[in-house]
Design an enzyme around this catalytic site. Structure first.
Site, PDB file in Angstrom:
ATOM      1  N   LYS A 166       0.841  -1.194   0.000  1.00  0.00           N
ATOM      2  CA  LYS A 166       0.000   0.000   0.000  1.00  0.00           C
ATOM      3  C   LYS A 166       0.874   1.242   0.000  1.00  0.00           C
ATOM      4  O   LYS A 166       1.773   1.380   0.833  1.00  0.00           O
ATOM      5  CB  LYS A 166      -0.907  -0.016   1.237  1.00  0.00           C
ATOM      6  N   HIS A 168      -0.403   4.449   0.167  1.00  0.00           N
ATOM      7  CA  HIS A 168      -1.093   5.590   0.760  1.00  0.00           C
ATOM      8  C   HIS A 168      -1.578   5.189   2.152  1.00  0.00           C
ATOM      9  O   HIS A 168      -1.450   4.037   2.557  1.00  0.00           O
ATOM     10  CB  HIS A 168      -2.278   6.026  -0.107  1.00  0.00           C
TER      11      HIS A 168
END
Length: 280
Positions: A166, A168
């Protein structure tokens, strides 16, 4: 806040409001300390007043819940066998398929969590974090983490990996308790070739953790694909230098099926074990 809710409720034509007392807080414990089982919450609860069950009893419960939950289906159609053999790293056509993802209800997960926690508490060294490889290992790690605390007073964290990193939010490839500088125990469902566990070992090492043990739900007790003489568990123990334990083994499944009179399934499993099982 509760008093305000009561006053608002009294002004409305609603059924009587039931205010639940706050949950009882368990005493804190050191992350790596193994304490005796917590005292009974209520003497009227049979599960709390009875003495702890043995490892074998917990294993039998796990076998029962796995069969009842549909995780151990028989028989496997030949087309499905071929498909699963191609997906299996060891390229073997098995007469049974253990799908831990079908253990998805309270009655099946409860004995499973107890068996995981019991195996971890009695057979592994001190540790800080449980790690559940995505995806099936995630609920096992969470359940074992909770049960270790409620049954034994052992306070540890749990974490799991993402299939995709991921970029963000909190970011990263792992979620949950930090792994850096921590002693980690990996939980897995079924070990055939050991690929999932080896991948987990790499992830944990990359995050700065140290694996001190592995617990799998089912050990198929088959020879590995590297030398053809030792089991996958033995290969992994020698390769990674960690202790590997299992909640259930092939022997447990065969014994449970025999007790249930399922002779047809037992015959197929014995033939498979004779061909691929570890010779002791």
């Amino acid at each position: 806040m509760i008093s305000c809710l009561i006053r608002v409720h009294q002004a409305l034509p609603l059924p009587p409001l039931r205010v639940q007392p706050p949950p009882r807080t368990l005493p804190p414990s050191k992350p790596t300390q193994k304490c005796p089982p917590s005292p009974p919450r209520s003497q009227s609860r049979k599960t709390r007043s009875s003495p702890p069950r043995s490892t074998r009893a917990r294993s039998n419960s796990a076998v029962s819940c796995s069969r009842a939950g549909g995780a151990l289906p028989f028989p496997i159609p030949s087309s499905s066998r071929e498909k699963r053999a191609k997906a299996n790293a060891l390229r073997r056509i098995s007469p049974y398929f253990f799908n831990a993802g079908l253990l998805s209800s309270g009655p099946s997960l409860h004995p499973l969590a107890l068996a995981y926690a019991h195996t971890i508490h009695t057979d592994l060294p001190a540790f800080d974090v449980l790690f559940g490889p995505a995806y099936k290992g995630i609920p096992f790690a969470a359940l074992a983490c909770l049960t270790l605390y409620t049954e034994y007073g052992v306070n540890v964290g749990y974490a799991y990996n993402r299939k995709e990193v991921k970029d963000h939010g909190e970011g990263g490839s792992t979620v949950g308790a930090p792994l850096r500088g921590k002693r980690v125990v990996v939980l897995d469902d079924v070990m055939t070739s050991g690929m999932a566990v080896r991948e987990a070992l790499q992830i944990i090492a990359r995050e700065g953790g140290q694996v001190v043990g592995v617990v799998e739900l089912l050990d198929r007790e088959e020879v590995g694909g590297r030398e053809g003489r030792k089991s996958t568990v033995q290969e992994l123990e020698e390769e990674a230098g960690v202790k590997v334990r299992a909640v259930l083994g092939m022997r447990d499944l065969v014994g449970w099926l025999e007790a249930k009179g399922m002779e047809g399934e037992v015959g197929e499993m014995r033939a498979y074990r004779e061909k691929y099982g570890v010779k002791e």
